[in-house]
Design a protein around this motif. Structure first.
Motif, PDB file in Angstrom:
ATOM      1  N   TYR A 106       0.855  -1.190   0.000  1.00 47.46           N
ATOM      2  CA  TYR A 106       0.000   0.000   0.000  1.00 47.46           C
ATOM      3  C   TYR A 106       0.889   1.236   0.000  1.00 47.46           C
ATOM      4  O   TYR A 106       2.044   1.175   0.400  1.00 47.46           O
ATOM      5  N   PRO A 107       0.350   2.378  -0.457  1.00 47.50           N
ATOM      6  CA  PRO A 107       1.156   3.605  -0.437  1.00 47.50           C
ATOM      7  C   PRO A 107       1.412   4.026   1.009  1.00 47.50           C
ATOM      8  O   PRO A 107       0.518   3.970   1.831  1.00 47.50           O
ATOM      9  N   LYS A 108       2.647   4.427   1.296  1.00 46.07           N
ATOM     10  CA  LYS A 108       3.011   4.704   2.680  1.00 46.07           C
ATOM     11  C   LYS A 108       3.240   6.180   2.965  1.00 46.07           C
ATOM     12  O   LYS A 108       3.734   6.541   4.007  1.00 46.07           O
ATOM     13  N   ASN A 109       2.885   7.059   2.023  1.00 44.99           N
ATOM     14  CA  ASN A 109       3.037   8.496   2.285  1.00 44.99           C
ATOM     15  C   ASN A 109       1.923   8.957   3.207  1.00 44.99           C
ATOM     16  O   ASN A 109       0.810   8.452   3.138  1.00 44.99           O
TER      17      ASN A 109
ATOM     18  N   MET B  91      -2.186  -5.821  -3.469  1.00 46.56           N
ATOM     19  CA  MET B  91      -1.719  -4.473  -3.760  1.00 46.56           C
ATOM     20  C   MET B  91      -2.914  -3.525  -3.792  1.00 46.56           C
ATOM     21  O   MET B  91      -3.873  -3.773  -4.516  1.00 46.56           O
ATOM     22  N   LEU B  92      -2.847  -2.458  -2.987  1.00 45.69           N
ATOM     23  CA  LEU B  92      -3.904  -1.464  -2.958  1.00 45.69           C
ATOM     24  C   LEU B  92      -3.589  -0.388  -3.977  1.00 45.69           C
ATOM     25  O   LEU B  92      -2.565   0.291  -3.868  1.00 45.69           O
ATOM     26  N   LEU B  93      -4.445  -0.264  -4.979  1.00 44.04           N
ATOM     27  CA  LEU B  93      -4.253   0.751  -6.012  1.00 44.04           C
ATOM     28  C   LEU B  93      -4.969   2.033  -5.579  1.00 44.04           C
ATOM     29  O   LEU B  93      -6.163   2.029  -5.322  1.00 44.04           O
ATOM     30  N   THR B  94      -4.195   3.118  -5.490  1.00 51.69           N
ATOM     31  CA  THR B  94      -4.751   4.426  -5.152  1.00 51.69           C
ATOM     32  C   THR B  94      -4.136   5.434  -6.113  1.00 51.69           C
ATOM     33  O   THR B  94      -3.133   5.136  -6.777  1.00 51.69           O
ATOM     34  N   HIS B  95      -4.707   6.634  -6.164  1.00 51.15           N
ATOM     35  CA  HIS B  95      -4.116   7.683  -7.015  1.00 51.15           C
ATOM     36  C   HIS B  95      -2.685   7.969  -6.577  1.00 51.15           C
ATOM     37  O   HIS B  95      -1.810   8.209  -7.399  1.00 51.15           O
ATOM     38  N   GLN B  96      -2.461   7.907  -5.290  1.00 46.11           N
ATOM     39  CA  GLN B  96      -1.131   8.164  -4.753  1.00 46.11           C
ATOM     40  C   GLN B  96      -0.127   7.140  -5.288  1.00 46.11           C
ATOM     41  O   GLN B  96       0.965   7.494  -5.708  1.00 46.11           O
TER      42      GLN B  96
ATOM     43  N   ALA C 192       7.714   2.250  -5.331  1.00 46.60           N
ATOM     44  CA  ALA C 192       7.941   1.706  -4.003  1.00 46.60           C
ATOM     45  C   ALA C 192       8.685   0.385  -4.179  1.00 46.60           C
ATOM     46  O   ALA C 192       8.398  -0.384  -5.095  1.00 46.60           O
ATOM     47  N   TYR C 193       9.652   0.148  -3.310  1.00 47.09           N
ATOM     48  CA  TYR C 193      10.467  -1.055  -3.433  1.00 47.09           C
ATOM     49  C   TYR C 193       9.603  -2.311  -3.383  1.00 47.09           C
ATOM     50  O   TYR C 193       9.777  -3.222  -4.190  1.00 47.09           O
ATOM     51  N   ASP C 194       8.640  -2.355  -2.444  1.00 44.53           N
ATOM     52  CA  ASP C 194       7.822  -3.563  -2.326  1.00 44.53           C
ATOM     53  C   ASP C 194       6.959  -3.770  -3.571  1.00 44.53           C
ATOM     54  O   ASP C 194       6.758  -4.890  -4.024  1.00 44.53           O
ATOM     55  N   GLN C 195       6.495  -2.686  -4.164  1.00 41.44           N
ATOM     56  CA  GLN C 195       5.705  -2.795  -5.394  1.00 41.44           C
ATOM     57  C   GLN C 195       6.565  -3.365  -6.520  1.00 41.44           C
ATOM     58  O   GLN C 195       6.134  -4.240  -7.265  1.00 41.44           O
ATOM     59  N   HIS C 196       7.782  -2.879  -6.619  1.00 40.42           N
ATOM     60  CA  HIS C 196       8.700  -3.340  -7.667  1.00 40.42           C
ATOM     61  C   HIS C 196       8.992  -4.839  -7.520  1.00 40.42           C
ATOM     62  O   HIS C 196       8.912  -5.598  -8.483  1.00 40.42           O
TER      63      HIS C 196
ATOM     64  N   LEU D 147      -5.274  -7.333  -6.881  1.00 45.16           N
ATOM     65  CA  LEU D 147      -5.284  -5.874  -6.971  1.00 45.16           C
ATOM     66  C   LEU D 147      -6.597  -5.322  -6.425  1.00 45.16           C
ATOM     67  O   LEU D 147      -7.674  -5.656  -6.923  1.00 45.16           O
ATOM     68  N   LEU D 148      -6.502  -4.479  -5.397  1.00 44.24           N
ATOM     69  CA  LEU D 148      -7.681  -3.844  -4.812  1.00 44.24           C
ATOM     70  C   LEU D 148      -7.684  -2.382  -5.237  1.00 44.24           C
ATOM     71  O   LEU D 148      -6.794  -1.621  -4.857  1.00 44.24           O
ATOM     72  N   GLU D 149      -8.662  -2.003  -6.044  1.00 39.09           N
ATOM     73  CA  GLU D 149      -8.762  -0.629  -6.518  1.00 39.09           C
ATOM     74  C   GLU D 149      -9.531   0.164  -5.468  1.00 39.09           C
ATOM     75  O   GLU D 149     -10.751   0.088  -5.373  1.00 39.09           O
TER      76      GLU D 149
END
Length: 162
Positions: free
Chosen positions: A11-14, A71-76, A84-88, A104-106
């Motif tokens: 997930y995005p971590k920002n 994987m959580l898909l968000t605009h971010q 992101a390293y984990d995404q890669h 994939l969870l949108e």
């Protein structure tokens, strides 16, 4: 099969205002439904990777010990310039090694997938995404909602909670 986790969560971590809901979803809703109610074990960065561990090797090791990658898909995540390293690593494992299934969870309507990296577009084209529309439902935390049934369909068989 030597795996410890049923799924590793990406997930995005920002820390932005949109991320507040995503973090709430990752740390509260997902464990409540998938772990407490359905008997799965999740690996969540920030909860299951410990301070002081080398993040890169810890992420890789945890992914290798997971049966699925969620994987959580968000605009971010989509608009992020730095991968992101984990995404890669997740996309590499899913496409090149072909040994881990990605779910994939949108979380937000992404619209066109044109901005996504090619590997992610390929997975979406192959299997699609599961769209989060729980704000329209009365019980977003019911494991019997359409969303969670779709997620569980893609998960390995769960061991029932004792």
């Amino acid at each position: 099969d030597g795996k410890i986790y049923d799924a590793y969560v990406i997930y995005p971590k920002n820390h932005t205002s949109e991320a507040n809901f995503v973090e709430y979803f990752v740390y509260q809703i997902m464990p409540d439904i998938l772990e407490n109610k359905c008997g799965y074990t999740l690996c969540i960065y920030g909860r299951d990777i410990y301070p002081g561990e080398d993040a890169a090797s810890a992420i890789e090791m945890r992914m290798q010990k997971s049966r699925r990658l969620i994987m959580l898909l968000t605009h971010q995540l989509v608009n992020s310039k730095e991968d992101a390293y984990d995404q890669h690593i997740a996309l590499y494992n899913a496409l090149i090694q072909n040994d881990t299934k990605v779910i994939l969870l949108e979380m937000e309507t992404i619209g066109t997938y044109g901005k996504l990296q090619e590997s992610l577009r390929f997975i979406i084209k192959q299997q699609g995404t599961i769209k989060w529309k729980e704000e329209h439902t009365v019980h977003p935390q019911s494991p019997n909602s359409k969303f969670w049934k779709q997620v569980r369909f893609h998960m390995p068989l769960a061991r029932r909670p004792s």
